[in-house]
Design a protein around this motif. Structure first.
Motif, PDB file in Angstrom:
ATOM      1  N   GLY A  59       0.807  -1.245   0.051  1.00 52.81           N
ATOM      2  CA  GLY A  59       0.021  -0.037   0.044  1.00 52.81           C
ATOM      3  C   GLY A  59       0.929   1.280  -0.056  1.00 52.81           C
ATOM      4  N   ASN A  60       2.204   1.167  -0.181  1.00 59.19           N
ATOM      5  CA  ASN A  60       3.068   2.382  -0.124  1.00 59.19           C
ATOM      6  C   ASN A  60       2.675   3.389  -1.435  1.00 59.19           C
ATOM      7  N   GLY A  61       2.344   2.777  -2.529  1.00 60.22           N
ATOM      8  CA  GLY A  61       2.427   3.794  -3.702  1.00 60.22           C
ATOM      9  C   GLY A  61       1.088   4.373  -3.338  1.00 60.22           C
ATOM     10  N   ARG A  62      -0.248   3.883  -2.953  1.00 55.19           N
ATOM     11  CA  ARG A  62      -1.355   4.569  -2.842  1.00 55.19           C
ATOM     12  C   ARG A  62      -1.365   5.556  -1.596  1.00 55.19           C
ATOM     13  N   THR A  63      -0.414   5.437  -0.658  1.00 54.34           N
ATOM     14  CA  THR A  63      -0.464   6.060   0.395  1.00 54.34           C
ATOM     15  C   THR A  63       0.617   7.309   0.067  1.00 54.34           C
ATOM     16  N   ALA A  64       1.468   7.212  -0.772  1.00 56.24           N
ATOM     17  CA  ALA A  64       2.447   8.124  -1.038  1.00 56.24           C
ATOM     18  C   ALA A  64       1.763   9.015  -2.042  1.00 56.24           C
ATOM     19  N   ARG A  65       0.902   8.487  -2.719  1.00 52.05           N
ATOM     20  CA  ARG A  65       0.145   9.509  -3.852  1.00 52.05           C
ATOM     21  C   ARG A  65      -1.240  10.280  -2.866  1.00 52.05           C
ATOM     22  N   LEU A  66      -1.636   9.779  -1.969  1.00 55.17           N
ATOM     23  CA  LEU A  66      -2.599  10.513  -1.012  1.00 55.17           C
ATOM     24  C   LEU A  66      -2.013  11.495   0.107  1.00 55.17           C
ATOM     25  N   ILE A  67      -0.678  11.153   0.268  1.00 62.43           N
ATOM     26  CA  ILE A  67       0.113  12.253   1.117  1.00 62.43           C
ATOM     27  C   ILE A  67       0.277  13.259  -0.031  1.00 62.43           C
ATOM     28  N   GLU A  68       0.665  13.079  -0.910  1.00 62.94           N
ATOM     29  CA  GLU A  68       0.624  14.220  -1.960  1.00 62.94           C
ATOM     30  C   GLU A  68      -0.601  15.048  -2.121  1.00 62.94           C
ATOM     31  N   ALA A  69      -1.839  14.188  -2.328  1.00 64.73           N
ATOM     32  CA  ALA A  69      -3.115  14.958  -2.306  1.00 64.73           C
ATOM     33  C   ALA A  69      -3.308  15.738  -1.049  1.00 64.73           C
ATOM     34  N   MET A  70      -2.945  15.186   0.091  1.00 67.51           N
ATOM     35  CA  MET A  70      -3.384  15.761   1.417  1.00 67.51           C
ATOM     36  C   MET A  70      -2.387  17.193   1.309  1.00 67.51           C
ATOM     37  N   LEU A  71      -1.267  17.142   0.876  1.00 70.17           N
ATOM     38  CA  LEU A  71      -0.475  18.486   1.057  1.00 70.17           C
ATOM     39  C   LEU A  71      -0.820  19.595  -0.050  1.00 70.17           C
ATOM     40  N   LEU A  72      -1.591  19.035  -1.222  1.00 72.67           N
ATOM     41  CA  LEU A  72      -1.950  20.050  -2.197  1.00 72.67           C
ATOM     42  C   LEU A  72      -3.407  20.646  -1.615  1.00 72.67           C
ATOM     43  N   GLN A  73      -3.855  19.585  -1.136  1.00 68.67           N
ATOM     44  CA  GLN A  73      -5.456  20.034  -0.835  1.00 68.67           C
ATOM     45  C   GLN A  73      -5.338  21.084   0.420  1.00 68.67           C
ATOM     46  N   ALA A  74      -4.509  20.838   1.522  1.00 64.99           N
ATOM     47  CA  ALA A  74      -4.256  21.773   2.469  1.00 64.99           C
ATOM     48  C   ALA A  74      -3.851  23.143   2.121  1.00 64.99           C
ATOM     49  N   ALA A  75      -3.159  23.301   1.021  1.00 64.72           N
ATOM     50  CA  ALA A  75      -2.734  24.491   0.393  1.00 64.72           C
ATOM     51  C   ALA A  75      -3.835  25.108  -0.601  1.00 64.72           C
ATOM     52  N   GLY A  76      -5.081  24.667  -0.736  1.00 64.00           N
ATOM     53  CA  GLY A  76      -6.103  25.082  -1.176  1.00 64.00           C
ATOM     54  C   GLY A  76      -6.001  24.999  -2.699  1.00 64.00           C
ATOM     55  N   ILE A  77      -5.267  24.015  -3.276  1.00 66.09           N
ATOM     56  CA  ILE A  77      -5.411  23.623  -4.529  1.00 66.09           C
ATOM     57  C   ILE A  77      -6.588  22.565  -4.902  1.00 66.09           C
ATOM     58  N   ARG A  78      -7.275  23.348  -5.814  1.00 59.71           N
ATOM     59  CA  ARG A  78      -8.519  22.616  -6.209  1.00 59.71           C
ATOM     60  C   ARG A  78      -8.046  21.458  -7.341  1.00 59.71           C
ATOM     61  N   TYR A  79      -8.830  20.319  -7.390  1.00 57.43           N
ATOM     62  CA  TYR A  79      -8.979  19.511  -8.474  1.00 57.43           C
ATOM     63  C   TYR A  79      -7.873  18.685  -8.791  1.00 57.43           C
ATOM     64  N   VAL A  80      -6.658  19.360  -8.853  1.00 59.98           N
ATOM     65  CA  VAL A  80      -5.261  18.441  -8.812  1.00 59.98           C
ATOM     66  C   VAL A  80      -5.085  17.358  -8.098  1.00 59.98           C
ATOM     67  N   PRO A  81      -5.280  17.708  -6.527  1.00 57.57           N
ATOM     68  CA  PRO A  81      -5.029  16.447  -5.760  1.00 57.57           C
ATOM     69  C   PRO A  81      -5.855  15.180  -6.104  1.00 57.57           C
ATOM     70  N   LYS A  82      -6.676  15.243  -6.852  1.00 60.54           N
ATOM     71  CA  LYS A  82      -7.541  14.126  -7.156  1.00 60.54           C
ATOM     72  C   LYS A  82      -7.105  13.533  -8.733  1.00 60.54           C
ATOM     73  N   MET A  83      -6.663  14.758  -9.487  1.00 58.40           N
ATOM     74  CA  MET A  83      -6.603  14.363 -10.944  1.00 58.40           C
ATOM     75  C   MET A  83      -5.046  13.791 -11.280  1.00 58.40           C
ATOM     76  N   LEU A  84      -4.232  13.946 -10.244  1.00 55.23           N
ATOM     77  CA  LEU A  84      -2.785  13.531 -10.652  1.00 55.23           C
ATOM     78  C   LEU A  84      -2.587  11.975 -10.451  1.00 55.23           C
ATOM     79  N   SER A  85      -3.423  11.147  -9.698  1.00 62.41           N
ATOM     80  CA  SER A  85      -3.336   9.787  -9.639  1.00 62.41           C
ATOM     81  C   SER A  85      -3.881   9.178 -11.039  1.00 62.41           C
ATOM     82  N   ASN A  86      -4.766   9.796 -12.003  1.00 62.68           N
ATOM     83  CA  ASN A  86      -5.324   9.263 -12.968  1.00 62.68           C
ATOM     84  C   ASN A  86      -4.218   9.668 -14.059  1.00 62.68           C
ATOM     85  N   TYR A  87      -3.354  11.019 -13.799  1.00 65.08           N
ATOM     86  CA  TYR A  87      -2.368  11.232 -14.783  1.00 65.08           C
ATOM     87  C   TYR A  87      -1.120  10.111 -14.746  1.00 65.08           C
TER      88      TYR A  87
END
Length: 378
Positions: free
Chosen positions: A211-239
């Motif tokens: 589960g490390n890869g999924r956790t890493a991508r969610l940590i990235e999403a968490m940091l982006l989301q906390a900074a107020g970045i919209r949409y990208v936190p969820k879109m990057l995994s699909n990219y």
């Protein structure tokens, strides 16, 4: 840059060194696009359409990188309480259910992230518990660090990497990782860089059995989301999923570079920019639809188009697929036939001719008509 001497795995480097001109050019583009999106008005009904779609595509994408075969539509079905195609295993379905819960947990934590330490080991353990709970992964205990050797990657994508092996090293590096991510040096970086570095270095430590890869991508999403970045936190995994070979190569190239994280940052920022551009185009399209409805009201009021012609355009505006139609389909296929089945072919042709002349429709070489959203400002 921060160097840590481990007990058994030698020197571990937390690196924030990169090619400034190359990366800063991408950061300017990403920041400009992000500002443009932040300035665009978002109606609640648009968010209610976009947000679930991004959730399901993100869950499908991040799971697919690890071999899960459920599509975004099947993820939606599962979330709605339906059982997708029997070809999927119970494990596949539970992985998806867990990921949906993890993304929703992140959404619920937005306020907490803004008022407390940005990232903690407990946040990471909670994410890992949510992601792997109930799953039959060998040796894995949700939320518990690994004690033993694993190998990551393969020769096809740049080689095999062996993360730190013993739990004492994993525990030490996770403490150092948290301190580094929350340090002034990292907090002063652009948030896109900070989130990408967290993603990369967490993956290097690889603290859990699974589960490390999924956790890493969610940590990235968490940091982006906390900074107020919209949409990208969820879109990057699909990219990452759509460019999965480049994703793995970016990791391998950066590991080989040792003290230069340019390859991973460059790959990541191309994903950020592509995601932001897609969302900018999508929101602009929503705004065009809104403006066109107002323009059609003006045309009907001034008798420039008939009510039937307006109703046809309204049907097209309501159809998110934008599928072209022929004259034959206009008179015989639903939903257009509701308007044209009792109308002569000559009248149908006249309607199409008027809408083409006003640039509200366009026609291709196969005589298929479609809406021209730019017609009202031509």
């Amino acid at each position: 840059m921060k160097e840590v001497i481990t007990f058994k795995s030698g020197k571990f480097i937390f690196c924030d060194q990169y090619d400034k001109p190359r990366i800063e050019k991408l950061l300017v583009e990403a920041s400009t696009l992000n500002s443009a999106i932040s300035d665009l008005p978002i109606l609640p009904k648009w968010s209610s359409q976009i947000d679930p779609e991004l959730l399901y595509s993100s869950v499908a994408g991040t799971a697919a990188i690890e071999g899960n075969s459920l599509s975004a539509d099947e993820v939606r079905e599962l979330d709605d309480g339906k059982i997708p195609d029997a070809g999927h295993t119970a494990k596949d379905r539970l992985e998806i259910t867990n990921l949906i819960g993890a993304y929703r947990w992140l959404d619920e934590q937005k306020a907490n992230f803004a008022t407390s330490r940005l990232l903690t080991e407990e946040h990471i353990r909670d994410l890992h518990r949510q992601i792997t709970s109930g799953l039959p992964y060998e040796d894995n205990i949700p939320g518990t660090y690994r004690n033993g050797m694993v190998k990551v990657g393969n020769k096809a994508h740049g080689g095999i990497y062996t993360p730190p092996k013993i739990i004492e090293d994993v525990e030490m590096l996770m403490r150092e990782f948290i301190d580094w991510i929350d340090s002034d040096d990292l907090l002063n970086e652009n948030v896109f860089v900070q989130a990408a570095l967290a993603h990369f270095h967490f993956s290097l430590i690889h603290p859990f059995w699974d589960g490390n890869g999924r956790t890493a991508r969610l940590i990235e999403a968490m940091l982006l989301q906390a900074a107020g970045i919209r949409y990208v936190p969820k879109m990057l995994s699909n990219y990452y999923y759509r460019h999965v070979d480049d994703y793995y190569r970016a990791f391998s190239d950066t590991i080989r570079a040792s003290k230069d994280v340019t390859p991973f940052l460059e790959f990541n920022l191309h994903g950020v920019i592509e995601s932001l551009q897609q969302m900018k185009n999508r929101i602009a399209n929503f705004i065009r639809v809104l403006a066109m409805r107002d323009y059609l009201h003006f045309l009907v009021s001034n008798k420039a188009i008939t009510k039937r012609q307006n109703d046809l355009l309204a049907l097209l505006l309501d159809d998110p697929s934008g599928k072209p139609f022929t004259l034959h389909e206009l008179q015989r296929a639903m939903p257009y036939a509701m308007l044209y089945r009792k109308v002569s072919e000559m009248t149908a042709r006249r309607d199409l001719k008027n809408l083409l002349e006003r640039k509200l429709l366009v026609v291709d070489a196969d005589n298929r008509y479609s809406l021209n959203l730019r017609g009202f400002d031509s």
